[in-house]
Write a protein that holds these residues in place. Sequence first.
Motif, PDB file in Angstrom:
ATOM      1  N   GLN A 142       0.830  -1.200   0.000  1.00 12.15           N
ATOM      2  CA  GLN A 142       0.000   0.000   0.000  1.00 12.15           C
ATOM      3  C   GLN A 142       0.866   1.251   0.000  1.00 12.15           C
ATOM      4  N   ASP A 143       1.925   1.223   0.811  1.00 11.39           N
ATOM      5  CA  ASP A 143       2.833   2.379   0.869  1.00 11.39           C
ATOM      6  C   ASP A 143       3.535   2.592  -0.469  1.00 11.39           C
ATOM      7  N   ILE A 144       3.970   1.487  -1.086  1.00  8.85           N
ATOM      8  CA  ILE A 144       4.624   1.583  -2.397  1.00  8.85           C
ATOM      9  C   ILE A 144       3.641   2.140  -3.424  1.00  8.85           C
ATOM     10  N   LYS A 163       3.282   5.904  -3.018  1.00 14.57           N
ATOM     11  CA  LYS A 163       4.462   6.610  -3.529  1.00 14.57           C
ATOM     12  C   LYS A 163       4.520   6.546  -5.052  1.00 14.57           C
ATOM     13  N   LEU A 164       4.095   5.415  -5.612  1.00 12.24           N
ATOM     14  CA  LEU A 164       4.130   5.255  -7.070  1.00 12.24           C
ATOM     15  C   LEU A 164       3.145   6.215  -7.735  1.00 12.24           C
ATOM     16  N   ASP A 217      -4.373  11.318  -2.478  1.00 13.53           N
ATOM     17  CA  ASP A 217      -4.722  10.204  -1.603  1.00 13.53           C
ATOM     18  C   ASP A 217      -6.207  10.298  -1.284  1.00 13.53           C
ATOM     19  N   LYS A 218      -6.718   9.265  -0.659  1.00 18.49           N
ATOM     20  CA  LYS A 218      -8.165   9.160  -0.427  1.00 18.49           C
ATOM     21  C   LYS A 218      -8.713  10.341   0.366  1.00 18.49           C
ATOM     22  N   ASN A 219      -8.032  10.712   1.441  1.00 16.27           N
ATOM     23  CA  ASN A 219      -8.528  11.790   2.287  1.00 16.27           C
ATOM     24  C   ASN A 219      -8.567  13.117   1.535  1.00 16.27           C
ATOM     25  N   ALA A 220      -7.516  13.392   0.762  1.00 16.21           N
ATOM     26  CA  ALA A 220      -7.477  14.634  -0.004  1.00 16.21           C
ATOM     27  C   ALA A 220      -8.578  14.650  -1.058  1.00 16.21           C
ATOM     28  N   ARG A 250      -4.704  -0.937 -12.580  1.00 22.26           N
ATOM     29  CA  ARG A 250      -4.544   0.463 -12.981  1.00 22.26           C
ATOM     30  C   ARG A 250      -4.546   1.389 -11.759  1.00 22.26           C
ATOM     31  N   ALA A 251      -4.996   0.853 -10.635  1.00 22.78           N
ATOM     32  CA  ALA A 251      -4.979   1.631  -9.392  1.00 22.78           C
ATOM     33  C   ALA A 251      -3.568   1.812  -8.844  1.00 22.78           C
ATOM     34  N   PHE A 252      -2.567   1.192  -9.461  1.00 22.16           N
ATOM     35  CA  PHE A 252      -1.173   1.500  -9.120  1.00 22.16           C
ATOM     36  C   PHE A 252      -0.723   2.804  -9.777  1.00 22.16           C
TER      37      PHE A 252
END
Length: 315
Positions: A58-60, A63-64, A205-208, A235-237
């Motif tokens: 998830q973190d990668i 960042k990607l 990100d989701k919150n933004a 594609r969500a990457f």
Amino acid sequence: MVCEKDPLVRKVCKLYEQISSLESLKPCKDVDMLFTQLVVTCMPPSPIDVTKLCKTIQDIRSKLIQLCGEAEGHLESHFSNILGSYENPLHYLNIFPYYSNYLKLSQLEFNILTKHCSNVPTKVAFVGSGPLPLTSIVLASFHLTATSFHNYDVDPSANSKALRLVSSDPDLSRRMFFHTTDIMDVTNALNDYDVVFLAALVGMDKNAKVRVIDHLAKYMAPGAILMLRSAHGARAFLYPVVDPCDVRGFEVLSVFHPTDEVINSVVIARKCPMTKQCYPLGPTKLPNKFLDTEMFNCLNHVNLMEELDVEEQLS
């Protein structure tokens, strides 16, 4: 839980390591090669659910997406500079390597929009238009030929480059406007637009993303249309995912997941009337034709046959 053992995830992680080690993400041979590999890896339809990735992946992924956004900005700025050097920049849009994708995405969005709009919009806003506002240009040139387009971006340099592209065109120079401001600072003006497009990379990100959508819900006119870009499967990457349950204050009308080289999914929603609240309900499974996509609705159910008609029209 999907994690490092998945071949696709391993490939994406390897590409992330290579991309993150680059000194610059400006267009060059290495940058172009790695991002092309990334897109080719993530493009095929995939059952992967990014919400079930382990925290490391998830973190990668987060960042990607940031790296993809940065590289996309550099690419658009680079080609906007090239196009701006021509006397008539709009005659040379096809030098941008993804121009055909924008033609297809704009056609898709226009087809979906006409399914849910009885009137041709007179004023459209595009939030996050960037230095190469191809969606606005294509829609204004080929689909909404009498509509005015108000493009919002926080970067004055991006707006300056974008304005240069249309300033020599006698038609678009009268119908394209550029506003250098954070959309979160725009309030009553949002009430003037029949349709608002939200770029995929506004809200990384989701919150933004949810904060922006909530702001639009507060100030858009009742009945106005919100067009959002999302991503599905692998594609969500590349791009953030818009969960229809997060589109509060709107009635989600349909969700469309392309399976060709158009990367972004399209979510269309209508601002709820002041007298009506929209509440996200549970998921409704679609037919296999929609790759087992989950669609969500508010108080009114989504008309699946209309969405099927859209897909058949595009095929």
